[in-house]
Structures are given as structure tokens and as C-alpha cells.
Design an enzyme around this catalytic site. Sequence first.
Site, short mmCIF file in Angstrom:
data_model
loop_
_atom_site.label_atom_id
_atom_site.label_comp_id
_atom_site.label_asym_id
_atom_site.label_seq_id
_atom_site.Cartn_x
_atom_site.Cartn_y
_atom_site.Cartn_z
N GLU B 314 0.85 -1.21 0.00
CA GLU B 314 0.00 0.00 0.00
C GLU B 314 0.87 1.25 0.00
O GLU B 314 0.69 2.16 0.81
CB GLU B 314 -0.90 -0.04 1.25
CG GLU B 314 -1.61 -1.37 1.38
CD GLU B 314 -2.24 -1.63 2.75
OE1 GLU B 314 -2.23 -0.71 3.58
OE2 GLU B 314 -2.74 -2.74 2.96
N CYS B 410 -10.62 0.24 8.52
CA CYS B 410 -9.93 1.51 8.74
C CYS B 410 -10.58 2.62 7.94
O CYS B 410 -10.85 3.69 8.45
CB CYS B 410 -8.43 1.38 8.51
SG CYS B 410 -7.87 1.63 6.86
#
Lengths: 645, 645
Positions: B314, B410
Site C-alpha cells: 500500500e 480503517c
Amino acid sequence: MEKLELLPLKDIRLDDPFWNKYTRLVTKEIIPYQWETLNDRVPDAEPSHCISNFQVAAGLKEGTFEGAVFQDTDVAKWLEAVAYSLSYEPDAALEQTADEVIELIGKAQQPDGYINTHFTILAPEHRWANLREGHELYTAGHLLEAAVAYYKVTGKDRFLNIMRRFADLICDVFHQEKYSRAVPGHQEVEIGLIKLAEVTGDRKYMDMAKDFIDRRGCEPNYLVTEHENPLWINIFKDVKPFLPAYSQCHKPVREQDTAEGHSVRATYMYCAMADLAAAYDDRELLDACKRLWDNIVEKRMYITGGIGSSGAYERFTTDYDLPNDCNYSESCASIGLALFSRRMAQITRDGKYIDTMERALYNTVLAGIAMDGKSFFYVNPLEVWPDNCLEHTSMEHVKPVRQKWFGVACCPPNIARTLASLGEYVYFRKDDCLWVNLYLSGETVLQTEDGSATVTQKTRFPFEGKTELHISSGTGHPVRLALRVPAYAEGFTVTEGGAEIPVNIRDGYAYLTGTFTDTTLTVTFAMPARIVYANPNVRADAGKAAIVKGPLVYCLEEADNGNRLAGIYLDTARPLEEAYTDSLLGGTCIIKAKGKKLSEKGWDGHTLYAAKPPVLEDTDLTFIPYCYWDNRGGGEMSVWVKYLT
Amino acid sequence: MEKLELLPLKDIRLDDPFWNKYTRLVTKEIIPYQWETLNDRVPDAEPSHCISNFQVAAGLKEGTFEGAVFQDTDVAKWLEAVAYSLSYEPDAALEQTADEVIELIGKAQQPDGYINTHFTILAPEHRWANLREGHELYTAGHLLEAAVAYYKVTGKDRFLNIMRRFADLICDVFHQEKYSRAVPGHQEVEIGLIKLAEVTGDRKYMDMAKDFIDRRGCEPNYLVTEHENPLWINIFKDVKPFLPAYSQCHKPVREQDTAEGHSVRATYMYCAMADLAAAYDDRELLDACKRLWDNIVEKRMYITGGIGSSGAYERFTTDYDLPNDCNYSESCASIGLALFSRRMAQITRDGKYIDTMERALYNTVLAGIAMDGKSFFYVNPLEVWPDNCLEHTSMEHVKPVRQKWFGVACCPPNIARTLASLGEYVYFRKDDCLWVNLYLSGETVLQTEDGSATVTQKTRFPFEGKTELHISSGTGHPVRLALRVPAYAEGFTVTEGGAEIPVNIRDGYAYLTGTFTDTTLTVTFAMPARIVYANPNVRADAGKAAIVKGPLVYCLEEADNGNRLAGIYLDTARPLEEAYTDSLLGGTCIIKAKGKKLSEKGWDGHTLYAAKPPVLEDTDLTFIPYCYWDNRGGGEMSVWVKYLT
């Protein structure tokens, strides 16, 4: 089903300007280098432990097993390549070394015939308990292939007998009740067993291979529930849950109609399916092979003959999903595709299969090896921007330059055995008829029932579409000929003494009427450089073109065209210009074209997005064969190029 | 360094036609839904265990910890969103629930002030022993942010005092000799400590944050060698070796000049760096912030404000590496970029930072949530072909449709707290001057030293570039105004009673001369739909264009344009046509254009590669705002579109 036969390698002597530079690497570079790696004698290289493992398993030295669970296959592939190389370049010292390795394998063989240094040394009680990951049968398959090759070339049966004992054990074990549904996690043993059956004439090995194929994907699905066995121990710690399609056991093989999962496993399985279809005259199995081959070639294959679109799991994905810069396209998978296609051609006598075999060989397989034989691609992208091939990113499987031999090397020895056995791809035979698949210089003896004839090819293929075929039958025994007419060939003719002789073209082969004893034929076809386009469903290639000439796919390299190849547009209205040059890449035909390129001129370097398009500038383009990319020091590369609308 | 201030949320009441449909989701959908998930009461959803973990840690029930190591942050982000929502939609029952959760957190607090249910329940002796993976400080940071938000909105200090005790413990622990080089593996606590310092006036929390920032990346590098501590236990089993750049500790932060590693960690750190630069008048740190921001915005940011080009890790990759279909571009990272940019604007008064903040908010952040508030994108691609977004491939991180709330979530709560605190993005203030960053309808009270003024915005932005600003100063206290002039604005004017009033435009803000008490101003600028292009170094966008209107980036969807969007060419010579429609996507401005499309007509479906290009056919194109994609049932989507050469 009658299958065309391969010619024995000992009867084929290739001497081809295009291929020599690769085939000679096998004996000059690869076999000696790999021998050093097998013995952990290459400085700066991860040790392979291969020979050491066999010595430990044989009780000849103290120590333990080291390396991957399938480490023994490196020895097998080395021996197979050695066997093939001895057929065209006898080498007594090398043969002596090979004999010693074979003896070592014999010493490492267990009393019941079992051979596998990993399990023998580390986990004898876990033999056959994790077929999903254990690779025992995969390893056995490669050893079997090597043993058969060594026997066929040298006539020595020591290795064959060792492996036959192991194959007997496999047949015993896998017909026990508890293993009656067992199949290998990575297909390969099927090919080895089939070859063993062919060379020994013992059908039971073929039957075992057929059982493995027939069991696969049937419920209850052995590989899916195998971990419930108390002896099962996890081998690959970081592998996620088992996916049946990854190992092609998501459904019975006869019901499969799309190529799924790990692309090497898939093609090795398809090879066995094709062999078995022929051996058992099994139309249903052949139909499955045809469907799977069509699915690959019509929807899941790169123009370079690469297969396996996803880096993760090295696998097939979905129809028309052919991303150019993040694909896997393992060299071994293209070898598998070539082997599968060759078998399909042997069975069907349809040259379309050779078109694909040739595509794989001339592009992805050759691209897998550097022109000095010292570095290799495992992954074969069609577009590379070295800057973004970063470690620890989604692109990390893509290497912008070839890599040195790894500790665990699957592709390099696979490329070596393929190059060393190239003769097997060039011809088929049946009785007194020779099928010429590839135009490739060399001399071949066709043994007929009561004599022999020598057929010599002389050609500058793939740079020229003209081949002289000289037939010389010392014993006066005539041969018949079937000459492949590639899909890309234009104006195929065969002449004898300047006069065109009639041919009967059927399914990609020109069958010559009559027979030949002593004569020279000239086969001529045009194969000009051409612009090709992908099916509009291939999102990655929309608006792009590629250049091909005969079997060769071309590419742009930064060395000739600067960087930012993605900003180049080919002007498809302007003619392509072919130019053979001796000075480049050991002599090759390059292709020149006209185009335009997005320029950085006038673009503010601090601006990422702006309302004014980059300027298009005229540019001259140079394309080189894809197989030769990255032989001039890295940089960007691209097969597909935008075209002006 | 003087920093412009945010206005208290309680003084801002937004009521905007564009934003209402999202902000109202927070109170109507997201907060109630998340409360159910925190309590494991959502059928068919993975349980979150969040409240249960706190109950166990508090000794209120038997059981163990379940969920991810950072599971507590879901409670923190929920409380933070609740706090903000109470500022614009008071809800006594919700506030009561929040108070009870705060009491529960207090009960789970350990005698020394420590709060973390994972370590309290499972591994109290391993506290602070694995900062690399343990997320204790990250979790503390989110709880601190929530406590400060709750205090500011409700005036209640219970949560703030609980967290202050924890912050005191953190300051004590991380000034001990053994932790004197320690830094969090995932940045976030710095932001929390800074906010705590600001609200309490106690500089020691700010100093702790500064220590964390100053230590980071210095040798000996704490995170690199942390696992040598005998108390260190591996938490994420499948994570590969620690990469310092992943956690931005590859070099001291002041020396960093490219955005590296995990993009959420990076932007959270940059936020803290900016705050600290202002608080300590630290020019060197501010320069680092400027360099890092420039690197992102000039070379590593998608046109949608997305960041993080690699699915694996990521993370940021390299300059100009902006692939559209396999990027990560996490919603949380764009929130981080908006927060960082807002801080840079507060410090520098440069509107360019607001341009980027706005880009992130109007595109990637909004795209992260469905228009019904019930599903979310974590990954935000700019191009989607649903067929190839397959599980267990390199594309598996890309979801072609939004996903329901996960067990560990998240992005959804992060989007919720962002929407709930939208007012903090709209205005800045300093003394009697109000900076208007975003044109967005609503009413705001500017408290000046000795009175107050109400500023009302009325606008149909982003579909129209006209805003009425009504200033009403009941107490007669005049205000001054600085109005943002977006980079895309054409012909910016401010009129009062029809007469243009002079403005002083500086760094993206129009400073109005004079002061205002009771009047109505009209701010007008044009922001027609425009075609934009990427820097020619962006390989993925070469030969492609995107359409924008003001802050909105547009995209093609299959619903309007059929499939195979990759085969579409925009005709950039033909005018774009804007059309506001009430009937689509809750009312939006669509953009019509002319183009051509590669057709399947005449292409043999069995042919993958052919010498004739697909036919180009005329086609009408419809673009919708990117933030609204995938609200009509999936299908292909593309922001970038080829253009005719």
C-alpha cells in the site's frame, strides 16, 4: 489415434545460423555453469546443495538436506540437458560425470526404490503425505524424463533401471486403497511415466499416468482434504489456502474448458492428457485438449507465446486479460505450451499447433536467456519501465534485466533442455514420410523400414522465407515430404530445378505428391514484416499495434528509441522497412518505421496535470526481435505501441 | 510561524446541496451502523469484538481479546465521528451512549494509565516491546484525537482526562533511557499528542511528539533492531522483512525529499511535521514538508488525489508511476493528504495546498463511500474492468464494487470522521479575518475579540462557480475576508450590489480590501468542464485525457458508455457539453463528448491477433463525476480515456 513420431535426436544434426548462437550456449556455457552451481562452487551465488543432498541421502557424507523441497529437479534437468547435448556434441568427460551422478542417484535410492533427498533426509515418515506441496511426484517426473533421455541418447540403461524401480514403487503406492484418489500437486510425473512406458513398452506406467489424470478433480477431491491426514505437514509456510484451480483439480479434466491456475502445472498436465488421448484412443480427452488449447490461443496467450497473466500465483486469469507490464508469463510455461502444442500437432497433423509452438519458442523461450547464456528471465513482460520494477511492490516479480542463475532454478535448466532437444521440434515422421515443422538448417537422417535418406535444410529463416531442402537417399529408398505452411506465409511454393511442383495443402502442411530420392527442392514463401492488432476485447492492447515478421515478434527498446516508449505512436500508413544488419545482436533483421512521440518540450516539469496536451513530434522507430531484448544494457522495452488514429 | 486557525465546529453549520447527501449519511447511517458492528450485532458481518474487548480488559466480563492488534481504533474513530456529529446534530441518546463507552474505556485503563485491550488482555508483559507492529502508539493517537474532539464539542473533560493520564504515561515511558530512540511503527500518536498539547496548553505533549519525529530514521535505528529485544514477539506472521522506508524511518525526516513507503503512515507523519514546524518555528522541518508535498503533488499523485501506487505494501513507488487499474490509493491515504495539505495552507496561506486538499476530498475520499452509506472502497482505482479483479491474483486488492464494512475497518470510520468534521476544511481564521477555502453552503459564526459576525454561503458549487456570501454582524463588529481563488477558476470576481470590488490576489486567495459588517457579496468564477493531460513521463496516461470540472474529476462508466472503455477515443477537437440533471445520481452535472470506439464488428471472435485493425466507430460519450462511480450496479469505469491523434 495414430500419432506422428519424433525423430531420434541422434539422427538430427542442426547447424543453423539463427539457432546456433543459442544451442551452442548449452554445451559451452550452461551445462558447465550449472554443474558448478549443483556443486556449490559458484562464488557470489546462493549454494544449490543439489549434489550434497544426494551425497547425504546416499550416506556418503554427514550433513542435512538444504534447499527447496524440489531441489532434486535441478539435477534431473541438468542430466536431461546433458543427455540431449551428447546427441549432437559427444563429450566423454561430460558423459563420465553424468554417469557418476547417476551412480550417486542410485546410491541415494532407498531399498524400496524411493528417490527424493528432501524426504529421505528430513522426513522419511512423511513420504507422500503432502502431495499438494511436497513435489515428490513432480521430482520423480523430471528424473524419469532425464533417465529416458539418457537411455535414448547413450543407450546406457543404468539410470533407466534406477528410475524404473522408482516408477514401480509409485505404481504400487498409488494403487493402494489409501492413495487410490491421490494425484500430484504439481503435474509432471505423468509425462515421465508416459515416456517410460513408451521406451520400455510396459503399459502399466501409462496406466498409472492415466489414473493420475482421470482421478484429478473428481470428488472426493484428494488434494482438497489431504491436510486432514495426521502425517500432513505444511511445507510452504507463506502460501495461502489451497485453491483447487491453482492445481487444475477444480473439476475433472475432461470437463475443463478454460485454462486455469498455475500455468506451468496446467501445460504439463495438458501434455500428459494429449499423450494419453493418443495412447488410449480417447476422443473425449482429446476434445478436452482441443478446448483448452483453443481457450489459451484464442483468449489467454500473449502475442509472444507467453501465458499466465497474474504475478501472484503465476496463473491464468480470465479471457482477454493480457496486461503487458505486470504479467508473469514464465519461461517454463511457454516451454509447456510448446510441448503441448507439439503433441497436438503429432496427433492432429494440424500445423496451427506448430504456429503456436513456434511462437513460444522464437519469442518467450528465447527471450528467457541472454545471448551470452549467463542470465535468464523467469518472468517475461511485454513492456518494461525499469524505474517501477521495484522490490516490495506489486511489480517486484518483474525484473527489468535478466537474473543470474538462482539457488533454486526452474527456468534456466528448462530452457537448456529445450534448446538441447530442439531437433525434436523440427521434424515428425510416419513411415517414409517426413513432416518438416520448422525451417532450420541442418542434416537429418530418416530411417525407413529398409534403408535411410538424408534430408538437409539450408535456410536463413526466420529472416528469409526461403529454404533449400536436399534429399539424398544413398540406399535409394524414397521419402515423402510434408512441409509446414505457416499461417504467416504468403505465396508458398516448392520448386525442383526451377519448376514449381504441385502440393496439396491441408491443415497447415503442404503434402508433396510423389516421393524423393536424390534431389534439391526449394521452399519459398514471403513473410514480410507486418503490423498486427489484438482482439478489441484485450483492454491492454486497445489502440496498439505490434510488429511481427514470420514467427518473430518485434519490440521497441530504449537503446534505439529513447525512453518513454509509452508516448510513441506508430504511423501505420507508412511502410515498414526491413534491414538485415550483421553489426547488431549477432546479426539480425531490424525493422524501421515512422511515427510520432509525445514530447516533454514545453511541459513544465513541476506540473503533473495540465490543460494542454504534450506536443507530438515526428520520430523514426527501430524495432528489434523481442527475443533479443535486454542484451544491450537494460532500459525500457515495449512490444505493443500506440498507433496514430 | 503564525498558523491560521480552524474554526470550532460548533460555530459552523453546513447545509449544502452537494455535501448534504454525504454528511447526513454519517448521522443517519454510518454512526448507528458502526455502533452495531462494534457490538457484534450485524448479521452476516464478521464480528468486530471492539466493545467486548474493552469489557474484558475492564474486568467486566470473562473472555479474551479478539480481532486485530489495532482493533481499539474502531472505537476511537467512532467516538471521534460521534463528537463531530454532535456539533451539528445534537443527539442526547447518542451522547449518552458515547459517555458510556468513555466510561468503559476508563475502566479498561490500567492503574498506570495504559490503554490497549490487546496488550492488556493478551500480553501485558510485551507492552511497547514491538512498536514496529504493535500499533499501541497508533491506537493511542486515535484515542487522543477522539478525546480532544469530544472535549471541544461537548465541553466534557472525562475522556480528555483519561487520555491525558495515558499521554502522561507515554511521555514517561518514551523518555526512559531504553526507549530514548523509540518511535511508533505506524505514525499517528504524534497528531494526537499535538492536539492534546493545543487543547491543554501543556507543551510536554508537543515535545513528546517532536521527539518522536526527530528520532525517526536516526541511527541507531530503533525500529530496525527492535526485534533483538527478547520481549519482542512477531505479530504479523505473513509480513516480510521490515523495510525502513515502509515506515518512513529510512532516513531522518528532515532529510527526506521523496514520499516513500506506506502512504497512510507517510501522510500522518507529514501532518505532525507540519504542526511541529509551526509550533517550534522550525523552518528546516517546514522545508522538508514542502519538499515532500511537492514530490507527491508534482510526481506521485493521481488526478483524483489518490496516493500509493502499489497494491503490495500500500505504498508510494517512484516518480510518475501512476498505473490506473492496479493502484492502491487507499481512502485513508487521501484523507491523510487532505489533512497534510490543510496544515500546509494554515501555515503558508498558500491556496495551492487547498487545491490539493479539495482534489482529495471531492474525488477519492467521496468515492470511498456509496451514496447510500452502506459500502466502501478501501482501494480506489482509476480504471476498472470487473472481469480481471480476481481473488488470488495480482489484482485481488482491487474491488470492482464497494465492500460492506469489514471486521477490521480503517477506511469507513475514517471517511465518517472526515465528513463529520467537514467544517474544519471550509474555513480558516486569524483575528477578524475569515479565509474561505471551500465554496460550500452554510452558516458560520466568526467570533472576534469583542463580538461576532455570521457569514453565510449560498452556492451550487461544484456545479456552478457562483457563491453568495452574506455577512451579518449583529454586534456591528466588522470582519475581513480572504476568498480562495482555485487554480481552475477563470475570471474570478467579487461584486457587492452589482459593482465589482477590488481584490488583492496572492497565493491563491483574494484578499478583499476593507471590512464588512452587513452586506452580500457575490463571488463568481467560471469553471467549465476541461480536458486535461498528464505529464508525458506518466507512462500510464500517455495518449490519454481526463475531464475535470472545478475540483471534480470525471469518469466514463459502462452504464453510459458500454463496455470496453479502453477502446474509446475522445475527440478533443469537439466541444464538451455540460448538462445538469436532477434525475441522475441524486442530481449532478454530467458531461457529454464526442469520440470514437474500437468495434468488435468484423473481428472474428476466435482470433486473438490479426493484421487488420479493429474498426473505429463514432460514439457519444457521457462522463459522470468520479466520486459517484459504482452507484449504478458495477461495470467498467475509467477516468483516463484515449484521445484521437
